[in-house]
Scaffold this active site. Sequence first.
Site, PDB file in Angstrom:
ATOM      1  N   HIS A 164     -13.009   4.947  -1.339  1.00 57.12           N
ATOM      2  CA  HIS A 164     -13.407   4.598   0.024  1.00 57.12           C
ATOM      3  C   HIS A 164     -14.916   4.742   0.179  1.00 57.12           C
ATOM      4  O   HIS A 164     -15.489   5.763  -0.198  1.00 57.12           O
ATOM      5  CB  HIS A 164     -12.712   5.513   1.043  1.00 57.12           C
ATOM      6  N   ARG A 200      -0.046   3.742  -2.755  1.00 58.01           N
ATOM      7  CA  ARG A 200      -1.374   4.339  -2.550  1.00 58.01           C
ATOM      8  C   ARG A 200      -1.313   5.395  -1.440  1.00 58.01           C
ATOM      9  O   ARG A 200      -1.882   6.482  -1.577  1.00 58.01           O
ATOM     10  CB  ARG A 200      -2.361   3.232  -2.195  1.00 58.01           C
ATOM     11  N   HIS A 235       0.804  -1.224   0.000  1.00 53.65           N
ATOM     12  CA  HIS A 235       0.000   0.000   0.000  1.00 53.65           C
ATOM     13  C   HIS A 235       0.837   1.276   0.000  1.00 53.65           C
ATOM     14  O   HIS A 235       0.276   2.372  -0.020  1.00 53.65           O
ATOM     15  CB  HIS A 235      -0.908   0.009   1.227  1.00 53.65           C
TER      16      HIS A 235
END
Length: 330
Positions: free
Chosen positions: A296, A273, A270
Site C-alpha cells: 500500500h 488478500r 480480494h
Amino acid sequence: MAIKKSGEKWQVDIQPGGRGGRRIRKSFDTKAEALRFERFAQHKAQSGEPWQAEKKDSRRLSDLVEAWHQLHGVGLKDGESRRRKLNAITERMGNPQASMFTAAEFVSYRAKRLDEVGENTANHELAYMRALFNELRRLGHWKGENPLALVRKLKTDEQELSFLTLEQIDTLLATLDASRNPDAGKVARVCLATGARWSEAESLRAEHITPQRVTFGETKNGRVRSVPITKELYETIRRPGGRLFTSCYSTFRGGVKRAGFELPAGQLSHVLRHTFASHFMQAGGNILTLQRILGHQSLQMTMRYAHLAPDHLEEAKRLNPLALRAAHKS
C-alpha cells in the site's frame, strides 16, 4: 497596406504586424468603413492584441479522450482500460461539445447513473473525467478550466472487509485441490501466505521465487515487492522454468461457490488478500509491516485492518468514565 475599390466594394489588404505577419483581407461598403478597420487593425497590432478572437474549440468529449490517450494514457499500465471507461462515460452523456460541458451536466448524469451503479463507481467516474481535463491542461491541450474541479465526491459507507476463518480456509483449499485445475489451490496458498492479489500470484514465473522469498513484479502500482515464504510452500509451487501456474481464476470462483461461502459483492478476488491481512493483525502483527507486505502506498489503506489487532482500542475498557469511577472507589 492598401485600400482599393473593387467593383461596388472597398477592399482592405493589409499586414498590420509588418512584412511576414498575418495578412488580412476584408471588404466594406464604404471607404470610411475600410479606413476605420485599417486603423483598428493597426492599433491592435501595436498593442499586441489579436485582431480577432481565437477560434472556438469545437472538440467533443470523445476527442479529448483520444487526445488524452495519445499524449498520456498510452504510457499508463491501465491506459487502454481507462480509455474504454472514459469513452463509455462520454457515450452515456451523449458526447457533448467539450467547451460547453458543465458541472451541472455531469451531476445530472451521475444522478441517473446511480440507478445502475453504486456510489463508489460513480466516484471513480468523476475521478476519471476530472483527471482527463487536468492532464490535458497540464500538457497545454486544454485551455479552459476543469469543469469538474469543484464537483464533490459522493459520501460512501465504509464497507466491512470479509475474510475467511481458519476452518473456511481448510474447506476452500480442499475444494480447490480436488478441482480439475489444481493450480487454483497453489495460487490460493500463495495469496494466503503473502497477501498477494490473485493476478499477482497467478502471473508468477519460476525466476520470481526462491526457497526464502517470492518477488512480485506485476503489481497494481508498478512497484516490485518481495515477501518471505516457507520452504514447504516453495517446494509446493516451484517448477523448472516459465510460468508457475495456468490461468485458474474461474476454478477459484467455482470453488468458492461450491464451498458455500457468501461474500460481499466485489470482494471475491480480494477475499484471500483480506484473509491474510485480517489474520496477520489478529495475531498481533505490526500495521507498518503489513503496509509493506501489501504494497500500500498510503498507510490509510492498511488502517482498514487496524481494528482487528488484539490491543486495538483496548484503552476503551480502562479509560471510560465507568471504569475510572470504579477504580476511584476501590
